[in-house]
Design a protein around this motif. Structure first.
Motif, PDB file in Angstrom:
ATOM      1  N   MET A   1       0.845  -1.196   0.000  1.00 44.65           N
ATOM      2  CA  MET A   1       0.000   0.000   0.000  1.00 44.65           C
ATOM      3  C   MET A   1       0.875   1.238   0.000  1.00 44.65           C
ATOM      4  SD  MET A   1      -3.003   1.030   2.686  1.00 44.65           S
ATOM      5  CE  MET A   1      -3.892   2.569   2.506  1.00 44.65           C
ATOM      6  N   SER A   2       0.586   2.189  -0.873  1.00 50.30           N
ATOM      7  CA  SER A   2       1.403   3.386  -0.974  1.00 50.30           C
ATOM      8  C   SER A   2       1.156   4.309   0.215  1.00 50.30           C
ATOM      9  CB  SER A   2       1.103   4.132  -2.279  1.00 50.30           C
ATOM     10  OG  SER A   2      -0.242   4.530  -2.325  1.00 50.30           O
ATOM     11  N   GLU A   3       2.176   5.085   0.537  1.00 52.42           N
ATOM     12  CA  GLU A   3       2.079   6.037   1.636  1.00 52.42           C
ATOM     13  C   GLU A   3       1.124   7.174   1.268  1.00 52.42           C
ATOM     14  OE1 GLU A   3       3.808   6.495   4.797  1.00 52.42           O
ATOM     15  OE2 GLU A   3       3.904   4.321   4.548  1.00 52.42           O
ATOM     16  N   PRO A   4       0.306   7.658   2.226  1.00 53.31           N
ATOM     17  CA  PRO A   4      -0.562   8.808   1.931  1.00 53.31           C
ATOM     18  C   PRO A   4       0.296  10.050   1.704  1.00 53.31           C
ATOM     19  CG  PRO A   4      -0.568   8.331   4.281  1.00 53.31           C
ATOM     20  CD  PRO A   4       0.168   7.202   3.616  1.00 53.31           C
ATOM     21  N   ARG A   5      -0.090  10.872   0.755  1.00 53.23           N
ATOM     22  CA  ARG A   5       0.700  12.060   0.476  1.00 53.23           C
ATOM     23  C   ARG A   5      -0.177  13.182  -0.066  1.00 53.23           C
ATOM     24  NH1 ARG A   5       2.657  12.587  -4.837  1.00 53.23           N
ATOM     25  NH2 ARG A   5       4.493  13.623  -4.028  1.00 53.23           N
ATOM     26  N   ILE A   6       0.331  14.380   0.050  1.00 53.19           N
ATOM     27  CA  ILE A   6      -0.322  15.565  -0.495  1.00 53.19           C
ATOM     28  C   ILE A   6      -0.175  15.558  -2.008  1.00 53.19           C
ATOM     29  CG2 ILE A   6       0.092  18.062  -0.692  1.00 53.19           C
ATOM     30  CD1 ILE A   6       0.542  18.037   2.350  1.00 53.19           C
ATOM     31  N   ASN A   7      -1.172  16.095  -2.729  1.00 54.79           N
ATOM     32  CA  ASN A   7      -1.082  16.103  -4.193  1.00 54.79           C
ATOM     33  C   ASN A   7      -1.228  17.486  -4.818  1.00 54.79           C
ATOM     34  OD1 ASN A   7      -3.807  16.516  -3.816  1.00 54.79           O
ATOM     35  ND2 ASN A   7      -4.475  14.789  -5.090  1.00 54.79           N
ATOM     36  N   GLY A   8      -1.220  18.547  -4.009  1.00 56.05           N
ATOM     37  CA  GLY A   8      -1.305  19.871  -4.614  1.00 56.05           C
ATOM     38  C   GLY A   8      -1.324  20.984  -3.583  1.00 56.05           C
ATOM     39  N   LEU A   9      -0.940  22.168  -4.045  1.00 53.81           N
ATOM     40  CA  LEU A   9      -1.039  23.385  -3.237  1.00 53.81           C
ATOM     41  C   LEU A   9      -2.390  24.023  -3.512  1.00 53.81           C
ATOM     42  CD1 LEU A   9       0.288  25.584  -1.430  1.00 53.81           C
ATOM     43  CD2 LEU A   9       1.257  26.558  -3.529  1.00 53.81           C
ATOM     44  N   ARG A  10      -3.090  24.397  -2.461  1.00 55.75           N
ATOM     45  CA  ARG A  10      -4.450  24.886  -2.630  1.00 55.75           C
ATOM     46  C   ARG A  10      -4.549  26.419  -2.471  1.00 55.75           C
ATOM     47  NH1 ARG A  10      -8.921  21.914  -2.500  1.00 55.75           N
ATOM     48  NH2 ARG A  10      -8.155  20.176  -1.245  1.00 55.75           N
ATOM     49  N   SER A  11      -4.086  26.962  -1.328  1.00 57.28           N
ATOM     50  CA  SER A  11      -4.273  28.384  -1.060  1.00 57.28           C
ATOM     51  C   SER A  11      -3.350  28.823   0.065  1.00 57.28           C
ATOM     52  CB  SER A  11      -5.731  28.675  -0.676  1.00 57.28           C
ATOM     53  OG  SER A  11      -6.067  28.024   0.543  1.00 57.28           O
ATOM     54  N   VAL A  12      -3.343  30.128   0.296  1.00 63.13           N
ATOM     55  CA  VAL A  12      -2.607  30.700   1.417  1.00 63.13           C
ATOM     56  C   VAL A  12      -3.576  31.552   2.233  1.00 63.13           C
ATOM     57  CG1 VAL A  12      -1.813  32.732   0.136  1.00 63.13           C
ATOM     58  CG2 VAL A  12      -0.487  31.934   2.092  1.00 63.13           C
ATOM     59  N   GLU A  13      -3.389  31.558   3.544  1.00 65.97           N
ATOM     60  CA  GLU A  13      -4.283  32.252   4.477  1.00 65.97           C
ATOM     61  C   GLU A  13      -3.471  33.293   5.231  1.00 65.97           C
ATOM     62  OE1 GLU A  13      -7.027  30.976   8.376  1.00 65.97           O
ATOM     63  OE2 GLU A  13      -6.037  29.444   7.132  1.00 65.97           O
ATOM     64  N   LEU A  14      -3.899  34.549   5.170  1.00 65.84           N
ATOM     65  CA  LEU A  14      -3.138  35.650   5.743  1.00 65.84           C
ATOM     66  C   LEU A  14      -3.947  36.420   6.773  1.00 65.84           C
ATOM     67  CD1 LEU A  14      -1.642  37.185   2.458  1.00 65.84           C
ATOM     68  CD2 LEU A  14      -0.565  35.498   3.976  1.00 65.84           C
ATOM     69  N   GLY A  15      -3.290  36.819   7.841  1.00 64.83           N
ATOM     70  CA  GLY A  15      -3.846  37.800   8.740  1.00 64.83           C
ATOM     71  C   GLY A  15      -3.468  39.182   8.245  1.00 64.83           C
ATOM     72  N   VAL A  16      -4.436  40.096   8.183  1.00 66.64           N
ATOM     73  CA  VAL A  16      -4.187  41.444   7.658  1.00 66.64           C
ATOM     74  C   VAL A  16      -4.762  42.475   8.634  1.00 66.64           C
ATOM     75  CG1 VAL A  16      -4.188  40.669   5.260  1.00 66.64           C
ATOM     76  CG2 VAL A  16      -6.326  41.461   6.288  1.00 66.64           C
TER      77      VAL A  16
END
Length: 313
Positions: A1-16
C-alpha cells in the motif's frame, strides 16, 4: 500500500490589519475575485476551478495563518493525520469537517517543526467552470517560507507529508507535491515567516499585462522581470499593503519522477543566479528586507504604536 501524500497546493491564508484595504488590493490590483466571506474573513479565487487561492482574515497583527494543501481523499487525510501524530508533530486536533464558507471538505491543521501553520484537506468544493482571462492569476503556484532550520523543515515536508526533493541552492531547498517543480521552498532566514507567495499567470504575455496593471495602480516591481534557475519560472515581485511579498510567475518547469534533483554546488556551477536571462539583477536591500518578513513586522509595530497612542498608553 502506498504512503498517503499531499497532491497539490491549494491556497494561502493571511492575517491582515485592514480587511477592506487588503481586499481592494487583491480584487482590483492583483485581480482575484470574491468567492465568499463573513465577518472578518474573505476568500478569493483565481481563474481556475479551485474554490479559492487566498483567504484574508482581519487580525491585530499581520502574518501567515496557513498554507493549504490538497490530498486525494478522506482516507489520505486520515493517513497523513495518523502519520503526523505518530511522528510527534503538533496537531490542532483530529481530522474533521472544515469551514463551509471556505468550500467545506475534510482535513486538519498541523505545524511544521519551526511553527509554520499547514492545513491539509480533501473534498473541498470547486467552481463549475474556469474563467478565460490571461491577465489574471490562475492558481497559487508556490509558497516560500523563511526558516532558521531548513534541514528539519525540509525533512518535515519529505518524511511527514510525502513531498519529493526537487533541488537545493545556497539559499533554498525546493520540494514538490505535484508536477510543478516546487510547491514549497524553504529559504534560509532568521526564523519562521512568509518569504513570498507566487501566483501563476497563463503565459508571459499575461504576466506582463498583469504586472502592467499592478504598476499602473502604483506598485512598482520589486524584483524582475526575470527567469529563475531552479524551476525555470519567469518572475515579477511586488509588495502588497501589509508588507507581504507577492509574485506573478509563469512557465514553471513541469517534472515527474524521472527528474534529477541537484544540490547547491551543482546550481552554483550553472551560473544562473540571479536570472537565467541575465536581465534581472540581484534582489535589492529593500527586496531582501521584504522577503525576510521585516516589512510585515515593521507594519505590525507601527500599528501597535498607533493603537497605543489611541488608547492613551
Amino acid at each position: 500500500m502506498s504512503e498517503p501524500r499531499i497532491n497539490g497546493l491549494r491556497s494561502v491564508e493571511l492575517g491582515v490589519h485592514d480587511l477592506q484595504k487588503s481586499a481592494e488590493f487583491y480584487r482590483n490590483v492583483w485581480a482575484l475575485e470574491d468567492v465568499s466571506g463573513e465577518g472578518d474573513t474573505l476568500h478569493l479565487r483565481g481563474t481556475s476551478r479551485d474554490h479559492h487561492v487566498l483567504t484574508l482574515r482581519e487580525r491585530p497583527r499581520a502574518g501567515l495563518l496557513g498554507v493549504h494543501f490538497s490530498a486525494p481523499d478522506r482516507a489520505a487525510i486520515d493517513g497523513l493525520h495518523g502519520k503526523a501524530k505518530a511522528m510527534g508533530m503538533k496537531l490542532s486536533g483530529p481530522a474533521g469537517e472544515l469551514e463551509k464558507s471556505a468550500g467545506g471538505g475534510y482535513g486538519f491543521r498541523v505545524s511544521t517543526p519551526e511553527g509554520h501553520p499547514i492545513v491539509i484537506s480533501a473534498d473541498v468544493a470547486d467552481h463549475g467552470s474556469a474563467i478565460d482571462d490571461k491577465t489574471r492569476p490562475t492558481k497559487l503556484t508556490h509558497v516560500v517560507l523563511n526558516s532558521a532550520d531548513i534541514e528539519n523543515q525540509t525533512k518535515f515536508f519529505l518524511d511527514v507529508l510525502g513531498f519529493k526533493w526537487a533541488d537545493s541552492t545556497m539559499m533554498m531547498d525546493f520540494v514538490r507535491c505535484c508536477s510543478d517543480h516546487h510547491s514549497i521552498a524553504l529559504a534560509r532566514g532568521k526564523g519562521p515567516s512568509l518569504n513570498h507567495m507566487a501566483y501563476e499567470m497563463p503565459d508571459i504575455d499575461g504576466l506582463m499585462r498583469g504586472a502592467g496593471r499592478v504598476r499602473k495602480s502604483g506598485y512598482e516591481i520589486m524584483w524582475g522581470v526575470g527567469r529563475h534557475g531552479p524551476g525555470s519560472n519567469v518572475f515579477s515581485y511586488f509588495v502588497e499593503p501589509n508588507g507581504f511579498v507577492t509574485e506573478y510567475t509563469t512557465e514553471v518547469e513541469q517534472v515527474d519522477d524521472s527528474y534529477v534533483a541537484h544540490d547547491a554546488d551543482w546550481w552554483k556551477a550553472q551560473n544562473v543566479f540571479p536570472c537565467r536571462w541575465q536581465m534581472a539583477g540581484a534582489p535589492s536591500e529593500f527586496a531582501r528586507k521584504a522577503m525576510g518578513g521585516d516589512l510585515v513586522e515593521e507594519e505590525n509595530l507601527r500599528c501597535e504604536q498607533v493603537m497605543a497612542r489611541a488608547l492613551g498608553r
